[in-house]
Design an enzyme around this catalytic site. Structure first.
Site: not given
Length: 518
Positions: A95, A243
């Site tokens: 990212v 998650d």
């Protein structure tokens, strides 16, 4: 004197007093969403409509390296975005911070398509053979019957659904566009998702080897209420996150907690029980029912609520509730060790933790009870907005055209292959000449064929008009052939062309499957 002063104040406040009235009413105290405080922000009580932003998809995006005007270094540019420093890394890529031509900052998430294909193939090999469940997705060709979860279409469908449907304040929306970049080949190496930039980063960095400074009670409550609203909305959409952890909870510049990273999420039929047989997520945040071998189907909603409880524990105490360095010991602690709230004096919070981190998923607190818990609502003094208002906007299902666009990247290639396969199939049919068809005996028959004799001399030949003269003798010679081959020769089939057509059709079908699935 004090009594006289009090009396004068009471006299001024009386209805008949001659005090000058206020020309304008005093404004009511405003609530701000920028700072968690003793008074919850407005987003917890009223849902502001969020305009749907169109998502732009760019295939074969332009990529170039340019010299920076600041220090002369080389900048990686994709379309209008200049890629800056890396701020995170996951299993499929990194990212980065990106800046557009107007100076606006975005988060660009990189996806390696090679890793996505590898994972899709491994999931295909591990596909369960349990009872079939109804799927919410439209049926597509080249795919097996659905099991209620994403199988072969996991990766691209999940990206497609995120960029199309996550328009919610507590779920990170896709801000700008989807970019595909490659080296000029039809199949690019990477895909990039341009998203909103949460400048304050993750809510807390805590691992088995690392602890963090805990937050105060009010900040924990404010951000946990954000988490409740976000996960409740996802469950209403038929999505189980699987998650939930502090690393996947980002804080925006105005202190709003947002849920990110749907890499292992599953989607189910609306209003279903949402049972899953998969084990996914971080081990320290797994519920006890997923810490056993061959656990079977478990409730995805209950698993998400357990992970929410572990996340809240981290925010309150700055550490994980179960800290073991061995996976086996960690799973054993999650299954058997009771939860311990060190030094906790708030009995209401302790009750909440015991109900969220209940070992038995059937007895674990549910979302409707969680949003009404006294610690969440301050004993009913600060309720959350109603569930009906929070989940009012149910997203429509994607159409088949949108699904094809997400899966195949460019459906024109599939159509071209299908047209080629259809053309190859037509080659198998009998080829009729423009003149009346003649039998091998030389007689003209307009309505039927004549069965050739069993044996013929090699010297016998018949001249027929043929588009391939060099194949004439081989095509029309029936000497020393099997019975079915003689029939094909008379009817106009070419043995070699028949075999070639079958091979080409099989290759074309394989290409269609590879294009659609991977």
């Amino acid at each position: 004197m004090a009594n006289e002063g009090a009396g004068s104040l009471q006299q001024d406040a009386s209805p008949g007093s001659s005090a000058r009235p206020e020309p304008y009413p005093r404004p009511s105290p405003a609530r701000y969403a920028s700072t968690p405080s003793f008074e919850s922000p407005q987003r917890h009580h009223r849902r502001n409509p969020i305009a749907r932003r169109p998502v732009k998809e760019t295939l074969n995006a332009r990529s170039e390296y340019t010299l920076s005007q600041d220090d002369g270094t080389a900048d990686d540019r994709i379309n209008q975005y200049v890629i800056k420093q890396e701020i995170g890394r996951g299993s499929f890529g990194a990212v980065h911070v990106a800046v557009d031509q107007y100076g606006n900052e975005y988060a660009v998430k990189e996806f390696s398509k090679a890793r996505l294909r590898k994972r899709a193939k491994s999931q295909l090999l591990r596909q369960s053979r349990g009872p079939k469940r109804s799927s919410r997705w439209p049926k597509l060709p080249f795919s097996s019957p659905g099991t209620g979860t994403w199988r072969r279409r996991d990766e691209k469908c999940s990206l497609f659904y995120q960029r199309r449907n996550c328009h919610y304040e507590e779920v990170t929306p896709q801000q700008s566009s989807i970019l595909d970049r490659g080296t000029g080949r039809p199949d690019p190496r990477f895909s990039y998702m341009v998203m909103e930039m949460c400048k304050k980063g993750v809510v807390m960095k805590v691992t088995l080897e690392e602890r963090a400074d805990p937050y105060d009670d009010e900040r924990c409550r404010c951000w946990f209420r954000d988490l409740i609203l976000g996960i409740e909305y996802l469950h209403a959409q038929g999505i189980v996150h699987r998650d939930i952890k502090p690393d996947n909870c980002l804080i925006t510049n105005d202190d709003v907690l947002k849920v990110v990273d749907f890499g292992v999420s599953e989607m189910f039929v609306l209003n279903s029980d949402m049972f899953t047989a998969k084990s996914a997520g971080s081990p320290a945040f797994l519920p006890p029912e997923l810490c056993v071998v061959k656990h079977g189907d478990v409730s995805g909603k209950a698993a998400d609520i357990w992970s929410m409880g572990v996340t809240l524990y981290c925010l309150r105490y700055g550490k994980l509730p179960f800290e073991e360095h061995s996976i086996i010991e960690l799973y054993d602690a999650i299954k058997n060790r009771p939860i311990v709230c060190d030094g906790e004096t708030d009995e209401v919070f302790k009750d909440l933790m015991l109900r969220i981190l209940e070992k038995d998923p059937a007895k674990r607190i549910q979302m409707d009870e969680l949003r009404e818990h006294p610690w969440v609502t301050k004993n009913g003094m600060d309720p959350l907005l109603p569930k009906s208002e929070n989940t009012a906007e149910i997203v429509d299902l994607p159409t088949e055209e949108e699904m094809f666009s997400a899966i195949t990247k460019n459906f024109g290639h599939v159509l071209a292959v299908m047209k080629a396969a259809k053309k190859f199939k037509s080659l198998q049919g009998p080829t009729r000449a423009s003149t009346p068809i003649q039998s091998i005996l030389g007689q003209e028959y307009e309505t039927h064929f004549v069965e050739p004799p069993t044996q013929m001399d090699p010297e016998e030949s018949v001249s027929l008009p043929s588009p391939l003269p060099y194949k004439k003798t081989q095509s029309l010679n029936t000497y020393n052939r099997r019975a079915w081959e003689r029939d094909d020769v008379v009817k106009g089939y070419h043995p070699q062309r028949r075999k070639l057509s079958l091979v080409l059709r099989q290759r074309a079908a394989n290409r269609v499957l590879r294009t659609a699935l991977f």
